[in-house]
Design a protein around this motif. Structure first.
Motif, PDB file in Angstrom:
ATOM      1  N   ALA A   6       0.730  -1.152  -0.024  1.00 10.43           N
ATOM      2  CA  ALA A   6       0.105   0.126  -0.029  1.00 10.43           C
ATOM      3  C   ALA A   6       0.865   1.279   0.099  1.00 10.43           C
ATOM      4  O   ALA A   6       1.847   1.189   0.702  1.00 10.43           O
ATOM      5  CB  ALA A   6      -0.975  -0.105   1.130  1.00 10.43           C
ATOM      6  N   PHE A   7       0.188   2.218  -0.672  1.00  8.94           N
ATOM      7  CA  PHE A   7       1.025   3.738  -0.660  1.00  8.94           C
ATOM      8  C   PHE A   7       0.051   4.409   0.465  1.00  8.94           C
ATOM      9  O   PHE A   7      -1.008   4.477   0.041  1.00  8.94           O
ATOM     10  CB  PHE A   7       1.038   4.313  -1.848  1.00  8.94           C
ATOM     11  N   VAL A  52      -0.414 -10.586  -4.636  1.00 12.98           N
ATOM     12  CA  VAL A  52      -0.147  -9.135  -4.091  1.00 12.98           C
ATOM     13  C   VAL A  52      -1.738  -8.669  -3.624  1.00 12.98           C
ATOM     14  O   VAL A  52      -2.389  -8.707  -4.243  1.00 12.98           O
ATOM     15  CB  VAL A  52       0.281  -7.767  -5.097  1.00 12.98           C
ATOM     16  N   ILE A  53      -1.649  -8.296  -2.440  1.00 10.45           N
ATOM     17  CA  ILE A  53      -3.050  -7.882  -1.715  1.00 10.45           C
ATOM     18  C   ILE A  53      -2.706  -6.201  -1.500  1.00 10.45           C
ATOM     19  O   ILE A  53      -1.707  -5.940  -1.040  1.00 10.45           O
ATOM     20  CB  ILE A  53      -3.302  -8.471  -0.462  1.00 10.45           C
ATOM     21  N   ILE A  54      -3.817  -5.662  -1.932  1.00 11.33           N
ATOM     22  CA  ILE A  54      -3.805  -4.109  -1.765  1.00 11.33           C
ATOM     23  C   ILE A  54      -5.118  -3.715  -1.274  1.00 11.33           C
ATOM     24  O   ILE A  54      -6.008  -4.511  -1.304  1.00 11.33           O
ATOM     25  CB  ILE A  54      -3.614  -3.493  -2.952  1.00 11.33           C
ATOM     26  N   PRO A  55      -5.087  -2.691  -0.380  1.00  6.92           N
ATOM     27  CA  PRO A  55      -6.255  -2.065   0.225  1.00  6.92           C
ATOM     28  C   PRO A  55      -7.509  -1.925  -0.949  1.00  6.92           C
ATOM     29  O   PRO A  55      -8.623  -2.078  -1.197  1.00  6.92           O
ATOM     30  CB  PRO A  55      -5.996  -0.942   0.779  1.00  6.92           C
ATOM     31  N   SER A  56      -6.975  -1.057  -1.917  1.00  4.01           N
ATOM     32  CA  SER A  56      -7.586  -0.696  -3.127  1.00  4.01           C
ATOM     33  C   SER A  56      -6.642  -0.311  -4.201  1.00  4.01           C
ATOM     34  O   SER A  56      -5.468   0.013  -3.878  1.00  4.01           O
ATOM     35  CB  SER A  56      -8.522   0.448  -2.976  1.00  4.01           C
ATOM     36  N   ILE A  57      -7.140  -0.109  -5.543  1.00  5.73           N
ATOM     37  CA  ILE A  57      -6.046   0.464  -6.543  1.00  5.73           C
ATOM     38  C   ILE A  57      -5.750   1.608  -6.384  1.00  5.73           C
ATOM     39  O   ILE A  57      -4.575   2.087  -6.499  1.00  5.73           O
ATOM     40  CB  ILE A  57      -7.042   0.374  -7.694  1.00  5.73           C
ATOM     41  N   GLU A  58      -6.507   2.433  -5.539  1.00  2.00           N
ATOM     42  CA  GLU A  58      -6.140   3.959  -5.522  1.00  2.00           C
ATOM     43  C   GLU A  58      -4.693   3.841  -4.208  1.00  2.00           C
ATOM     44  O   GLU A  58      -4.070   5.104  -4.194  1.00  2.00           O
ATOM     45  CB  GLU A  58      -7.419   4.781  -4.736  1.00  2.00           C
ATOM     46  N   MET A  59      -4.686   3.142  -3.584  1.00  3.03           N
ATOM     47  CA  MET A  59      -3.591   2.910  -2.627  1.00  3.03           C
ATOM     48  C   MET A  59      -2.334   2.326  -3.245  1.00  3.03           C
ATOM     49  O   MET A  59      -1.523   1.910  -2.547  1.00  3.03           O
ATOM     50  CB  MET A  59      -4.105   2.242  -1.323  1.00  3.03           C
ATOM     51  N   LEU A  60      -2.126   2.260  -4.655  1.00  4.09           N
ATOM     52  CA  LEU A  60      -0.910   1.881  -5.300  1.00  4.09           C
ATOM     53  C   LEU A  60      -0.086   2.978  -5.307  1.00  4.09           C
ATOM     54  O   LEU A  60       0.938   3.025  -5.174  1.00  4.09           O
ATOM     55  CB  LEU A  60      -1.249   1.244  -6.501  1.00  4.09           C
ATOM     56  N   SER A  61      -0.541   4.121  -5.558  1.00  5.51           N
ATOM     57  CA  SER A  61      -0.006   5.489  -5.722  1.00  5.51           C
ATOM     58  C   SER A  61      -0.826   6.624  -5.612  1.00  5.51           C
ATOM     59  O   SER A  61      -1.893   6.571  -5.810  1.00  5.51           O
ATOM     60  CB  SER A  61       0.891   5.327  -6.973  1.00  5.51           C
TER      61      SER A  61
END
Length: 90
Positions: A6-7, A52-61
């Motif tokens: 996450a970013f 790869v687990i992410i909170p949401s696409i927006e939290m990639l950058s």
């Protein structure tokens, strides 16, 4: 193997986001700055077909072009991308 990325520019978000991550600290990568240091470490450590687990696409950058670059890297490395609720992102 599963990894989390996450970013999170706002450090106060980190505890809330990481509450639902059930991975060891060695497999959790978080960037607070736009330098992508943790992202680059993740790309070095990850292997084909890993998750790869992410909170949401927006939290990639915070930058749209970097989100696109990261999604392309995930595709090129043939990784599986999932949201925190374990839904696969195509």
């Amino acid at each position: 193997m599963e990894y989390f990325y996450a970013f999170l520019p706002d450090r106060s978000q980190q505890n809330e986001v990481l509450k639902s991550v059930q991975l060891s600290k060695e497999r959790i990568y978080v960037d607070h700055e736009n330098d992508d240091t943790s992202w680059l470490h993740l790309m070095r450590d990850i292997k084909k077909n890993d998750h790869v687990i992410i909170p949401s696409i927006e939290m990639l950058s915070s930058e749209e072009n970097k989100i696109k670059e990261k999604l392309e890297s995930i595709r090129d490395l043939q990784l599986q991308l999932f949201s925190l609720d374990k839904k696969q992102i195509d």
